[in-house]
Design a protein around this motif. Structure first.
Motif, mmCIF file in Angstrom:
data_model
loop_
_atom_site.group_PDB
_atom_site.id
_atom_site.type_symbol
_atom_site.label_atom_id
_atom_site.label_comp_id
_atom_site.label_asym_id
_atom_site.label_seq_id
_atom_site.Cartn_x
_atom_site.Cartn_y
_atom_site.Cartn_z
ATOM 1 N N GLN A 39 10.462 34.056 -28.212
ATOM 2 C CA GLN A 39 10.615 35.486 -28.441
ATOM 3 C C GLN A 39 11.077 35.694 -29.871
ATOM 4 O O GLN A 39 12.191 35.327 -30.238
ATOM 5 N N ALA A 40 10.183 36.261 -30.659
ATOM 6 C CA ALA A 40 10.510 36.576 -32.043
ATOM 7 C C ALA A 40 11.474 37.759 -32.081
ATOM 8 O O ALA A 40 11.516 38.565 -31.142
ATOM 9 N N PRO A 41 12.240 37.908 -33.149
ATOM 10 C CA PRO A 41 13.211 39.001 -33.239
ATOM 11 C C PRO A 41 12.567 40.358 -33.018
ATOM 12 O O PRO A 41 11.574 40.703 -33.676
ATOM 13 N N GLY A 42 13.091 41.112 -32.064
ATOM 14 C CA GLY A 42 12.604 42.447 -31.786
ATOM 15 C C GLY A 42 11.266 42.523 -31.073
ATOM 16 O O GLY A 42 10.714 43.617 -30.907
ATOM 17 N N THR A 91 9.346 31.666 -36.271
ATOM 18 C CA THR A 91 10.747 32.034 -36.101
ATOM 19 C C THR A 91 10.934 32.798 -34.797
ATOM 20 O O THR A 91 10.294 33.825 -34.576
ATOM 21 N N ALA A 92 11.806 32.291 -33.947
ATOM 22 C CA ALA A 92 11.988 32.887 -32.620
ATOM 23 C C ALA A 92 13.086 32.146 -31.877
ATOM 24 O O ALA A 92 13.511 31.058 -32.281
ATOM 25 N N THR A 109 17.157 28.495 -27.681
ATOM 26 C CA THR A 109 17.613 27.890 -28.934
ATOM 27 C C THR A 109 16.847 28.543 -30.075
ATOM 28 O O THR A 109 15.630 28.723 -29.993
ATOM 29 N N LEU A 110 17.565 28.932 -31.112
ATOM 30 C CA LEU A 110 16.970 29.702 -32.203
ATOM 31 C C LEU A 110 16.349 28.774 -33.241
ATOM 32 O O LEU A 110 17.007 27.854 -33.743
ATOM 33 N N VAL A 111 15.101 29.045 -33.539
ATOM 34 C CA VAL A 111 14.393 28.344 -34.607
ATOM 35 C C VAL A 111 14.116 29.346 -35.712
ATOM 36 O O VAL A 111 13.493 30.383 -35.467
ATOM 37 N N THR A 112 14.590 29.038 -36.899
ATOM 38 C CA THR A 112 14.370 29.911 -38.062
ATOM 39 C C THR A 112 13.590 29.136 -39.104
ATOM 40 O O THR A 112 14.028 28.069 -39.553
ATOM 41 N N VAL A 113 12.424 29.651 -39.444
ATOM 42 C CA VAL A 113 11.583 29.018 -40.459
ATOM 43 C C VAL A 113 11.630 29.895 -41.702
ATOM 44 O O VAL A 113 11.118 31.007 -41.714
ATOM 45 N N SER A 114 12.268 29.369 -42.734
ATOM 46 C CA SER A 114 12.467 30.162 -43.944
ATOM 47 C C SER A 114 12.738 29.235 -45.124
ATOM 48 O O SER A 114 13.333 28.166 -44.958
#
Lengths: 115, 107
Positions: A39-42, A91-92, A109-114
């Protein structure tokens, strides 16, 4: 009581890799189809991948096909998601879920690709 | 791929109201339809599967109906803890797909 506990998320640069794990308890893991849902933010939930009870069959969303690999270790009651060539749009929050109707969910678990 | 279309995307209701959310599949999925409730910061929670079977512990004010392509989630006598976002999901065929969600907030 069914418990699913995800781990392995974090911050990764575009093009990087990450492996998620999901420790399962409270049910016969080796008898259950398991899935990853993100689930991506929002945004709403999006199915990512499923694996059959023995691990011999799997399926993937087109958005991750060729980049992600689902696997399981029934001796350890653990589900995995190996993610390669990560993109910003990956990212999700990644959730581990039980059976095709997503009967039970982990906390994610949060995965952030940046960069 | 089977597309799931939910309506409305949001609604406002008061405690005690009856709320109806619809979900339409782009092709027939027989009864392979589930409903989820999600509150902010939490994982989705399964409410109903096989169109109308309530998960253990889900209050009887929740009910589901439908078959084939058209489905409904009804919440009778809305309670404060029911304000949340609701999603439908088909598990008839891969890729497994969700509706876009319906946010139920307080009027």
């Amino acid at each position: 009581e069914v418990e699913l506990v995800e781990s392995g998320g974090g911050l990764v640069q575009p093009g990087g890799s990450l492996r998620l794990s999901c420790a399962a308890s409270g049910f016969t893991f080796s008898n259950s189809v398991m899935n990853w849902v993100r689930q991506a933010p929002g945004k709403g939930p999006e199915w990512v991948s499923s694996i059959g009870s023995s691990g011999s069959t799997s399926d993937y969303a087109d958005s991750v096909k060729g980049r992600f690999t689902i696997s399981r270790d029934n001796s350890k009651n653990t589900l995995y998601l190996q993610m390669y060539s990560l993109r910003v749009e990956d990212t999700a929050i990644y959730y581990c879920t039980k059976v095709e109707r997503f009967e039970s969910w982990g906390q994610g678990t949060l995965v952030t690709v940046s960069s | 791929d089977i597309q799931m279309t939910q309506s409305p995307s949001s609604l406002s209701a008061a405690v005690g109201d009856t709320v109806t959310i619809t979900c339409r599949a782009s092709r027939a999925i027989t009864n392979y339809l589930a409903w989820f409730q999600q509150k902010p910061g939490k994982a989705p929670k399964s409410l109903i599967y096989a169109v109308s079977i309530l998960e253990s512990g889900v209050p009887s004010r929740f009910s589901g109906s439908g078959y084939g392509t058209d489905f409904t989630l009804t919440i009778s006598s809305l309670q404060p803890e029911d304000f949340a976002t609701y999603y439908c999901q088909q598990y008839y065929s891969y890729p497994l797909t969700f509706g876009g969600g319906t946010k139920v907030d307080i009027k």
